[in-house]
Design a protein around this motif. Sequence first.
Motif, PDB file in Angstrom:
ATOM      1  N   PHE A 249      -1.029  -4.403  -4.538  1.00 19.94           N
ATOM      2  CA  PHE A 249      -1.681  -3.473  -3.601  1.00 19.94           C
ATOM      3  C   PHE A 249      -1.589  -2.034  -4.106  1.00 19.94           C
ATOM      4  O   PHE A 249      -2.569  -1.284  -4.084  1.00 19.94           O
ATOM      5  CB  PHE A 249      -1.008  -3.586  -2.228  1.00 19.94           C
ATOM      6  CG  PHE A 249      -1.397  -2.496  -1.268  1.00 19.94           C
ATOM      7  CD1 PHE A 249      -2.590  -2.568  -0.547  1.00 19.94           C
ATOM      8  CD2 PHE A 249      -0.581  -1.387  -1.083  1.00 19.94           C
ATOM      9  CE1 PHE A 249      -2.948  -1.565   0.344  1.00 19.94           C
ATOM     10  CE2 PHE A 249      -0.936  -0.371  -0.203  1.00 19.94           C
ATOM     11  CZ  PHE A 249      -2.129  -0.468   0.513  1.00 19.94           C
TER      12      PHE A 249
ATOM     13  N   GLN B 201      -3.865  -1.493  -7.104  1.00 15.70           N
ATOM     14  CA  GLN B 201      -5.267  -1.416  -6.693  1.00 15.70           C
ATOM     15  C   GLN B 201      -5.580  -0.065  -6.069  1.00 15.70           C
ATOM     16  O   GLN B 201      -6.647   0.516  -6.306  1.00 15.70           O
ATOM     17  CB  GLN B 201      -5.569  -2.549  -5.705  1.00 15.70           C
ATOM     18  CG  GLN B 201      -7.028  -2.636  -5.272  1.00 15.70           C
ATOM     19  CD  GLN B 201      -7.959  -2.886  -6.447  1.00 15.70           C
ATOM     20  OE1 GLN B 201      -7.665  -3.712  -7.306  1.00 15.70           O
ATOM     21  NE2 GLN B 201      -9.062  -2.157  -6.509  1.00 15.70           N
ATOM     22  N   ARG B 202      -4.636   0.445  -5.300  1.00 16.47           N
ATOM     23  CA  ARG B 202      -4.856   1.742  -4.658  1.00 16.47           C
ATOM     24  C   ARG B 202      -4.967   2.850  -5.694  1.00 16.47           C
ATOM     25  O   ARG B 202      -5.809   3.734  -5.598  1.00 16.47           O
ATOM     26  CB  ARG B 202      -3.702   2.051  -3.688  1.00 16.47           C
ATOM     27  CG  ARG B 202      -3.986   3.230  -2.759  1.00 16.47           C
ATOM     28  CD  ARG B 202      -2.895   3.397  -1.737  1.00 16.47           C
ATOM     29  NE  ARG B 202      -1.726   4.076  -2.283  1.00 16.47           N
ATOM     30  CZ  ARG B 202      -0.621   4.321  -1.594  1.00 16.47           C
ATOM     31  NH1 ARG B 202      -0.531   3.904  -0.331  1.00 16.47           N
ATOM     32  NH2 ARG B 202       0.396   4.961  -2.135  1.00 16.47           N
TER      33      ARG B 202
ATOM     34  N   GLU C  50       2.771  -9.113  -4.425  1.00 19.62           N
ATOM     35  CA  GLU C  50       1.582  -8.733  -3.658  1.00 19.62           C
ATOM     36  C   GLU C  50       1.603  -7.239  -3.323  1.00 19.62           C
ATOM     37  O   GLU C  50       0.560  -6.579  -3.346  1.00 19.62           O
ATOM     38  CB  GLU C  50       1.512  -9.576  -2.383  1.00 19.62           C
ATOM     39  CG  GLU C  50       1.205 -11.048  -2.650  1.00 19.62           C
ATOM     40  CD  GLU C  50       1.187 -11.854  -1.365  1.00 19.62           C
ATOM     41  OE1 GLU C  50       0.665 -11.343  -0.359  1.00 19.62           O
ATOM     42  OE2 GLU C  50       1.689 -12.985  -1.370  1.00 19.62           O
ATOM     43  N   ARG C  51       2.780  -6.719  -3.003  1.00 26.38           N
ATOM     44  CA  ARG C  51       2.874  -5.280  -2.715  1.00 26.38           C
ATOM     45  C   ARG C  51       2.630  -4.464  -3.983  1.00 26.38           C
ATOM     46  O   ARG C  51       2.009  -3.402  -3.946  1.00 26.38           O
ATOM     47  CB  ARG C  51       4.246  -4.961  -2.110  1.00 26.38           C
ATOM     48  CG  ARG C  51       4.484  -5.639  -0.769  1.00 26.38           C
ATOM     49  CD  ARG C  51       5.695  -5.074  -0.054  1.00 26.38           C
ATOM     50  NE  ARG C  51       6.931  -5.330  -0.767  1.00 26.38           N
ATOM     51  CZ  ARG C  51       7.646  -6.443  -0.662  1.00 26.38           C
ATOM     52  NH1 ARG C  51       7.224  -7.425   0.123  1.00 26.38           N
ATOM     53  NH2 ARG C  51       8.772  -6.598  -1.326  1.00 26.38           N
TER      54      ARG C  51
ATOM     55  N   TYR D  69       1.903   1.900   2.674  1.00 24.88           N
ATOM     56  CA  TYR D  69       2.306   0.851   1.724  1.00 24.88           C
ATOM     57  C   TYR D  69       2.418  -0.458   2.493  1.00 24.88           C
ATOM     58  O   TYR D  69       3.092  -0.535   3.507  1.00 24.88           O
ATOM     59  CB  TYR D  69       3.649   1.218   1.095  1.00 24.88           C
ATOM     60  CG  TYR D  69       4.152   0.282   0.025  1.00 24.88           C
ATOM     61  CD1 TYR D  69       3.377  -0.021  -1.082  1.00 24.88           C
ATOM     62  CD2 TYR D  69       5.429  -0.282   0.111  1.00 24.88           C
ATOM     63  CE1 TYR D  69       3.854  -0.857  -2.074  1.00 24.88           C
ATOM     64  CE2 TYR D  69       5.913  -1.118  -0.877  1.00 24.88           C
ATOM     65  CZ  TYR D  69       5.116  -1.400  -1.965  1.00 24.88           C
ATOM     66  OH  TYR D  69       5.598  -2.232  -2.962  1.00 24.88           O
ATOM     67  N   THR D  70       1.755  -1.479   2.029  1.00 22.93           N
ATOM     68  CA  THR D  70       1.700  -2.734   2.769  1.00 22.93           C
ATOM     69  C   THR D  70       3.084  -3.345   2.944  1.00 22.93           C
ATOM     70  O   THR D  70       3.956  -3.230   2.075  1.00 22.93           O
ATOM     71  CB  THR D  70       0.783  -3.744   2.048  1.00 22.93           C
ATOM     72  OG1 THR D  70       0.737  -4.938   2.815  1.00 22.93           O
ATOM     73  CG2 THR D  70       1.311  -4.067   0.655  1.00 22.93           C
TER      74      THR D  70
END
Length: 544
Positions: free
Chosen positions: A215, A218-219, A211-212, A203-204
Motif C-alpha cells: 500500500f 503504491q501511494r 500488504e501494508r 496508513y492502512t
Amino acid sequence: MNKKICILQYGDSPIPLDFRDFVNIYYNIDEINIHLASFAEEVVEALQTSTIETDENNYSYLQKLDLGASAAENEMRTLESYYLKTDAYLRSRRGENQLVVGRKGSGKSALFLQIRDKERSSSKNVVLDLKPEGYKLIKFKEVIHDYLEEGTYEHTISAFWEYLLLLEICYKILEKDKKLHMANPDLYEPYLRLEELYKNEKYTSEGDFSERLSFLMQRFTTNFSEKYGENSKNRLKTHELTDLLYKNDINILRENLAQYLIHKEKVWLLFDNIDKGWPSTGLKNDDLTIIRNLIDASRKIQRQFLRSRIEVFPIIFLRNDVYELLVKGTSDRQKESKVLLDWMDADLLRELVKLRILASIDTDEDTSFDNLWRKICIPHIDGEETSQYLIERSLYRPRFLINLINQCKSYAINLNHKRIEKEDIKKGLSFFSTDILTDISYELQDIRPETENILYNFIACKSEISSKTLLKIVSDFDSGNTQEIIDLLLWYGFLGIKINQGETKYIYHFNYNMQILSGFINRKNSDIVYCINPAFWPSLMVEM
C-alpha cells in the motif's frame, strides 16, 4: 457382543422400552429394502474394520520417534521444547548483533521465532516480526529505479524504510495496547495521540505487513506519477521527497512514539525472509541496495530512540551468500555486528538431534546421544559411524540433516524394521540426494543465474576429479567464468579437496573461510584432487 443388528417392526404399535432406540418402523414392503440397505453398509464396514485394538505401547522405539519438521515455520508450536540454545541465540537475545547470517537450512527462521515468542510474551516489549515478500521489494526497486536518478535512489529507499518502520512500530503499539491503555493512565493520553497521528498518515491497518508495504509503495508511485510524470528521471530535493513519502511531519510521529515508548522496556525489529523470493535472474546491486538501506534505516531509528533512553534492537536475518555480496559492495565492512549460524561441529548437530529425540520419547535410561542413537539406527555403515555418515551428507545443515534422517526413518518404518538398517540409509540417501541437488541448484541460480544447471554436468563423473578434468567440465559449461564457478561449487560444499593421507575436506571443515580453502588449493596447484560430495552421488550417478 458388538454385533450389528437390524430390528424391524410393522406399524407404530407400542415398542418395548428396551428396544425403542434400535427398532426400525416400516409400513410397506419397499421400506424394508431401505432399512436393509443401510444395515448392509454397516455390516460391510464392520467386516472391514480390524477387531484387534492397536496398543501404542507395542510401537517400536523408531515408530514413536518424531524429529519434528525441518523448517521452523512448520513447527512453531513444538520448537521451544527441543530448540538448541546456542551462543548465537544468546547473543541475539542480548541484542549484541544486528545481522544473523547463515546458509539456507542453518536455523535463521528458528532463531527468529524463538526471539519473537520469548520477547513478545512480556507486555513491556514491542516486537515487530516483519516478513516482507521478496517480489514486492523487487517491484518497488524497479519502480524507484525507473523514476529516480542514481543520486536520489538510495536516499529515497532509506527514507522509505525509516518511514515504514516508524509506522509499523505505531501500528504494533495500537494493536497490542488497544485494551491495556484503557487501564493504564500513563499510556492513555500518549496512546490517543498516536492513534490520531496514525489516522492522519492514512496508513492502512488491514492485512499483513506485506500488504501494508504494498500500500505504501503504491501511494508513493501514484504521488510521483501525478507530480512528475511516468517517464522522467528526477533528482529530488529533501523537501520534495518528504512531500511524496509523508502525509505529515515525520518528526512529530517520531517524538510521539518516543513519549509512548518510555513506558516500555524494549523494541525489537525482526526482519526475516528479506532475501526470499529474489528473481531467478539473480541478485543485482539494486537488490543489495534495498538491504543496505534497511540496515542503515534501522540503525538510524536505534540511535534516535537511544537519545530518549529507549532500547531498540534491530535484527535482520540474511542468507550467507547474500551477505557475502553485501560485504563486497560495502566500503565500511565491519560496521554491522553479526553472528554466524553456519554449523561446523558435528557434535553440535548430534546435540540438536538428541534434543529432538528426547522431546519425542520419554525415557529414564541413559540419555547420551550414543545410547539414544543406537536405539533408532545401526551404529556403523561401510565402516563409518552412522551419525557422522549422515552429517557429512547433510552438508552440515540442520534442515538437511533432519530431512535425511526422516527419509531413512520412513523407509525403516515402512519395511517394519525396529531401527534404521543399512538398506534404509541407502534408500533414504537416494531420495534425499535428488532433493538436495535441486536445492543447491536454486541457491546457485539466486547468486549467478548462468550456473543454474552446472551441477548436471557432473552426471556419471568419477567421485574424484583431477584439476585438469574439473577445468574441462566447467569450461564446457561456461568458458568465460571458469574459476568463479569452481569457487562457487567449493563454497556451497558440492566440491571438496583431498588433503594429507587421502582425507577429504569441504568448506565447512575450513570454518567456511573461502580464503583458507583457496590458499590451500593454490599451494597445491595442479596436484590438487577434487571430490564430489557424497550427498550428490546417487542423484548424479557418480562413479566411486
